[in-house]
Every structure is written in structure tokens, then in C-alpha cells.
Enzyme design. Structure first.
Site, mmCIF file in Angstrom:
data_model
loop_
_atom_site.group_PDB
_atom_site.id
_atom_site.type_symbol
_atom_site.label_atom_id
_atom_site.label_comp_id
_atom_site.label_asym_id
_atom_site.label_seq_id
_atom_site.Cartn_x
_atom_site.Cartn_y
_atom_site.Cartn_z
ATOM 1 N N ASP A 1 1.010 -1.087 -0.074
ATOM 2 C CA ASP A 1 -0.066 -0.013 0.061
ATOM 3 C C ASP A 1 0.941 1.227 0.094
ATOM 4 O OD1 ASP A 1 -1.809 1.541 2.688
ATOM 5 O OD2 ASP A 1 -1.797 1.968 0.520
ATOM 6 N N ASP B 1 -6.535 -11.254 -14.146
ATOM 7 C CA ASP B 1 -7.692 -12.352 -13.763
ATOM 8 C C ASP B 1 -8.831 -12.126 -14.791
ATOM 9 O OD1 ASP B 1 -7.611 -13.879 -10.527
ATOM 10 O OD2 ASP B 1 -8.740 -14.274 -12.180
ATOM 11 N N ASP C 1 -10.787 -17.520 -14.303
ATOM 12 C CA ASP C 1 -11.443 -18.121 -12.977
ATOM 13 C C ASP C 1 -12.537 -18.754 -13.323
ATOM 14 O OD1 ASP C 1 -11.655 -17.304 -10.119
ATOM 15 O OD2 ASP C 1 -13.779 -16.669 -10.921
ATOM 16 N N GLU D 1 -8.610 -21.924 -14.489
ATOM 17 C CA GLU D 1 -8.626 -22.427 -13.188
ATOM 18 C C GLU D 1 -9.966 -23.556 -13.316
ATOM 19 O OE1 GLU D 1 -10.844 -20.387 -10.183
ATOM 20 O OE2 GLU D 1 -9.793 -21.268 -8.511
ATOM 21 N N HIS E 1 -4.120 -17.317 -3.513
ATOM 22 C CA HIS E 1 -5.141 -16.772 -2.775
ATOM 23 C C HIS E 1 -6.163 -17.366 -1.933
ATOM 24 C CE1 HIS E 1 -7.164 -16.344 -6.409
ATOM 25 N NE2 HIS E 1 -8.044 -15.969 -5.871
ATOM 26 N N ASP E 2 -6.457 -18.395 -2.583
ATOM 27 C CA ASP E 2 -7.610 -19.182 -1.869
ATOM 28 C C ASP E 2 -7.153 -20.325 -0.827
ATOM 29 O OD1 ASP E 2 -9.177 -19.281 -5.147
ATOM 30 O OD2 ASP E 2 -9.718 -17.853 -3.414
#
Ligand code: TEU
Length: 531
Positions: free
Chosen positions: A19, A96, A193, A234, A307-308
Site C-alpha cells: 500500500d 484475472d 477464473d 482455473e 489466494h484461496d
């Protein structure tokens, strides 16, 4: 040979990466600031999870405008600068692509609920009745009544993520126009995705994979054909045989797909939340099946986490006494296999799972699971075990850059708790320590670019019946790579023919081998080479 067969992909979850404005959420300028760090690691491609306009109900996997950058992440100019800065470092960028569903705030859905006769009504799956009792992937009924629309609509994920109707050619054309708009901007491809779900048959609550292949082939012909792009699907339902249909010679669909069988190895009763201990023989059987299944055609993606998924060293390694050794072992085991490796942000220096109080959780999937399992009578302890071991927030804690406040991720209040172990586990410490996990990953990434045996070598499992040690060879002409990895937190030994004249990677000081018997320390990993 396709360039992506020698490449390593690094997945960035922008919300948690860096950030630069003090909002507590990562941004595009934070990624630009850290490109030199990524170039030093040696990665070739960045996969950036969604940064499009979104209400962030599912952290960006609910897109409300495919053509706009979410102002929380920055501007389109920031993105174009990122692309240019990455390309100037010979790093490619894939975005993505989330087109199984969009956000309920997307203008298509807003028009659809206003007017039954709108052309956008059929961009989604509406019905006057609750067609089935199917429960979606995020634990909610797949058919949801919408007051304003005065109808039920279908959603496999959160209710704020209505599924798109891929049987509608007008909707498909709008998606293809958008894909080409992004490719014309110069991005290098996409991660698609849950792309195998676009062949859904909602009235039967199932997926027709032939229909998925048909539409993915159409995406290829309308968008990817004739472009030097890299695409990874995916495909949670894929088998090696299916993976060849997506990525084999002449398939005209995708470069490769993510198979999910290996990351279901520590679950039971068909739910990731019902945790079971890793059985190495099961893991070996699955990964060997994929290596051998795609040995002649198709292409594998190699990943432990994203990230999952929970942090790999906590899930399959030992994130306490043997964190460094086991993280290096897991990296060596995976990166010496055949396929394109994926490194998830922080994996390269062994970031771990994080313990959360319920009030510190942020993930919609977890919130929905708690309610669902309570209704099914699960104990609070069993629910908590599922959250601790498999909750997606584990992978989404702020990237740990250094030991300053909030691990150097933000000067503000981070959107998600910083893992308290950041003072010890961070990129700055890893860079300063030549024995860190970082330099193991850097070495493995470089080896893939240097030796064709990593890309083309035949895969052959050895010590197949050993339930503590995972071992295999890769052979290409007179080149031979032998990889031996212990998953045990105790010393063990194996009889093996260890014929080598170069040590590519080793997570201890010396190899203890007498010409027949190899003694292995806890989580010892050896990758040796002979030509
Ligand atoms: O995830 C697909 C998916 O099946 C998820 O349910 C995932 O496997 C599961 O959460 C693992 O526990 C994709 C994205 O990666 C995920 O972040 C999104 O939430 C989901 O699709 C919906 O877009």
C-alpha cells in the site's frame, strides 16, 4: 518451445501486496515499487488478481465494470505504467478474467432486475421459480429470490455474484470484445477464473464439460488465436485427461490449467472444511498421475498455494521447528517437476498461516461456511479447526516486507490483520540471509531457465511405496536430475542409486550417502544432476 514452458509465474493479490497511500489496502503503485524485488527473484510472469471496478464483496472476484480499474487500486494510467515498467524488466503480466459471473452491481444485472423484457435479463439465469435445491460453492442456495426482479436468479458463489448465461451469444460477444480490448492494451494473457463452470446446466445442478470446452474454444478463436498470449484456466473439476482437452496440441483452448486434486488431499467428506492429516502416499499418487498423464501432451501448472489456499509451509510442511527446511523442501519438490511453476506472494520466504479471532476474519466464503456448518450441527471446535487450517484469510494477510509497523505493508490500518510473526519472517530478512528460502526459490527459478531437463525431462517416480519420502527422476538424453524429499520431522533413510556430479539444491550442509544408503534429516531435500 512456448516461452511459458521455461517461465515461473508469481501471483500477486494486490489488496495485500503493498500500500503506497496509507489506505490499508494494497495498490498498483505498490506493485510498481516492488518490481525490482520480483526481478531479483527471477520470476517471468505476474498474475495479478482482479483490480477491476468492484464492490469487493469477494475481494474483486465480483466485477461491476470490466473496463475500469477500481480506484482503490489506482487509475488506468497507473496500470499502463505498471505494464510498461514490467515489460521494461522483461516481466510479463497476465490479468484475472472472471467471466463465469459478475457483480450484482454490474450495469447488465441492474438493467436485468429493473425490466423483465430487458435484453440483459437473458445475460443471467433467471426463473420464476426456485428450480432446484442446489447449494452453491459458497454454502448458499444457488437459486436466490430477488425482490426487485421478482424472480429467482442463479449464483454458484456469493449472492452478489450472479452467474452469467454463457448460452446467450450476445453476452458472449460482449465478453470477447472486452477480452480483446485488454489484449490490445498489451497484456500478456489471462488466468481464467473457474472457467470450467461456464458449461453449467443450472436446471440439473451440473456442469457439462463438453459445453465448457466448446465455449473456451470459441474464446480462443475470437480472442487468443494468432496472439502470443499465455492463458491458464482455473478448472477445479479437471482430471489429467480433461487437462489435455484444454491444453493439448491442437486443442485451441488454453496454454494450461490448474488441477485441484492434490490440494484436496487433506480434506474428507467432500468438503475442504473437514480436515484430515496429509497422507504422503495419496499426495504422491495424485501428483505422479498428473506428471505422467501430461507427459506426452498438454501442459501442467505446478502450485501449492494461491489466494484461496492456506500457506503451504503450514499445510504440507512444518511452520514451527522446521519452517525453513520444509519450505525449501516443498519448493524443491514442486519446481523440479514438469510444468510451469506458480509462486504465491510470500511463499518465496515461507510466510505462514495466521490465527484469527472471529472478528478479524474478512472472507465471505468463511462467513457463509460458519452459518452452513452450524446449521448442519458441526461443533464450534470443528468449525474453528476448518477456519484455522483452510480459511482463505490465511493467505491474504499483508505481505511481510520488513520488521517495521504492519510489516512495511501500509502506514495505515491494514484491511486484514498482519501476521504477528512478521518481525522474524519478512522479505528484508530473507534477502539478507544467503541461506534463506528466498535464495532456494531464486535458484530453482533460474535452473528452469538454464537446463532443458527441467522443461523436457521424462518424469519417473522412485521409492513409490515410501510413506515419508517423495522421490523422482527427470531424464533427458544423457542428463539426469534426481530429486529426493523427506516429509518427515524425524531422521529417516532410503536405499537409492544417487548418481550425480552436481548438486542443484540441498537444504542442509552435506549429503549423507554411502553409495547405497541415504540418510535424510527432517524435511531434507536433495536435487542432484548428472550429465
Ligand atoms: O475460486 C474458485 C473456487 O472454486 C473457490 O471456491 C476456491 O477453490 C475455494 O475458495 C477454495 O477454498 C475462484 C477464485 O480464485 C476465488 O478467489 C473466488 O472467490 C471464486 O473463484 C469466485 O470468483
Amino acid at each position: 518451445m512456448s516461452w511459458w514452458k521455461k517461465s515461473t509465474v508469481y501471483e500477486i493479490y494486490p489488496l495485500s501486496f503493498k500500500d503506497t497511500t496509507g489506505t490499508g489496502m494494497g495498490d498498483i503503485n505498490g506493485i510498481i515499487e516492488k518490481l525490482d524485488y520480483l526481478q531479483n527473484l527471477g520470476v517471468d510472469v505476474l498474475w495479478i488478481t482482479p483490480i477491476y471496478e468492484s464492490p469487493l464483496k469477494d475481494n474483486g472476484y465480483d466485477i461491476s465494470d470490466y473496463y475500469k480499474i477500481n480506484e482503490r487500486f489506482g487509475t488506468m494510467e497507473d496500470f499502463e505504467r505498471l505494464l510498461s515498467e514490467a515489460h521494461s524488466r522483461n516481466i510479463k503480466i497476465i490479468m484475472d478474467l472472471v467471466v463465469n459471473h459478475c457483480s450484482d452491481q454490474h450495469k447488465w444485472f441492474q438493467e436485468a432486475i429493473k425490466d423483465k423484457n430487458s435484453k440483459y435479463r437473458d445475460y443471467f439465469l433467471f426463473s420464476d421459480k426456485k428450480e432446484t435445491d442446489e447449494i452453491g460453492i459458497f454454502s448458499e442456495p444457488a437459486w436466490e429470490y430477488h425482490e426487485k426482479a421478482d424472480a429467482y436468479y442463479y449464483h454458484l458463489f456469493a449472492k452478489e455474484q450472479p452467474d452469467l448465461n454463457w448460452d446467450n451469444p450476445d453476452m458472449r460477444e460482449e465478453i470477447y470484445t472486452m477480452i480483446n480490448w485488454w489484449l490490445d492494451k498489451g497484456i500478456d494473457g489471462f488466468r481464467l477464473d473457474v472457467i470450467d463452470l461456464i458449461g453449467k446446466i443450472p436446471l440439473e445442478g451440473r456442469i457439462d464439460l463438453n459445453k465448457s470446452h466448446k465455449y473456451i474454444h470459441e474464446i480462443y478463436k475470437k480472442c487468443f488465436d494468432g496472439r502470443d498470449v499465455f492463458t491458464v484456466g482455473e478448472t477445479p473439476n479437471a482430471t489429467p485427461e480433461e487437462a489435455i482437452k484444454y491444453s493439448g496440441v491442437g486443442s485451441e483452448q488454453l496454454s494450461m490449467v490448474f488441477g485441484f486434486e492434490h490440494i484436496a488431499v487433506d480434506e474428507q467428506n467432500y468438503t475442504k472444511w473437514d480436515v484430515k492429516k496429509l497422507n504422503l502416499l495419496e499426495l504422491k499418487a495424485i501428483l505422479d498421475k498428473w506428471q505422467i498423464g501430461l507427459s506426452e501432451d498438454g501442459w501442467n501448472s505446478l502450485f501449492w498455494s494461491n489466494h484461496d489456499q492456506p500457506r503451504t509451509v503450514s499445510r504440507f510442511g512444518n511452520d514451527t521447528k522446521y519452517r525453513v527446511e520444509s519450505a525449501k523442501m516443498l519448493g524443491t519438490l514442486l519446481h523440479c517437476m514438469k510444468g510451469t511453476p506458480y509462486v504465491y506472494q510470500g511463499e518465496e520466504f515461507g510466510m505462514t498461516n495466521c490465527k484469527f479471532e472471529r472478528s478479524e476474519l474478512r472472507d465471505v466464503e468463511t462467513f457463509n461456511m460458519i452459518e452452513e456448518k452450524r446449521n448442519k450441527g458441526w461443533s464450534e471446535d470443528k468449525i474453528q479447526e476448518g477456519i484455522d487450517v483452510k480459511g482463505r484469510d490465511n493467505a491474504r494477510t499483508p505481505f511481510q516486507w520488513d520488521k517495521t509497523q504492519n510489516a512495511g505493508f501500509t502506514t495505515g490500518t491494514p484491511w486484514l490483520k498482519t501476521n504477528p510473526n512478521y518481525k522474524e519472517i519478512n522479505a528484508e530478512n530473507a534477502l539478507a540471509d544467503r541461506n534463506s528460502i528466498f535464495y532456494t526459490y531464486k535458484n530453482l527459478i533460474n535452473l528452469r531457465k538454464t537446463y532443458d531437463v527441467f522443461v523436457e525431462g521424462d518424469y519417473k517416480p522412485i521409492l513409490k511405496d515410501n510413506d515419508k519420502v517423495y522421490a523422482y527422476t527427470r531424464s533427458l538424453g544423457n542428463e539426469k536430475l534426481t530429486v529426493i524429499c523427506s516429509f518427515s520431522d524425524e531422521e529417516t533413510s532410503v536405499d537409492v542409486d544417487l548418481d550425480y556430479n552436481e548438486v542443484f539444491e540441498h537444504n542442509y550442509k552435506e549429503i549423507n550417502y554411502d553409495g547405497k544408503r541415504l540418510l535424510l534429516k527432517p524435511y531434507e531435500a536433495i536435487a542432484v544432476y548428472k550429465k
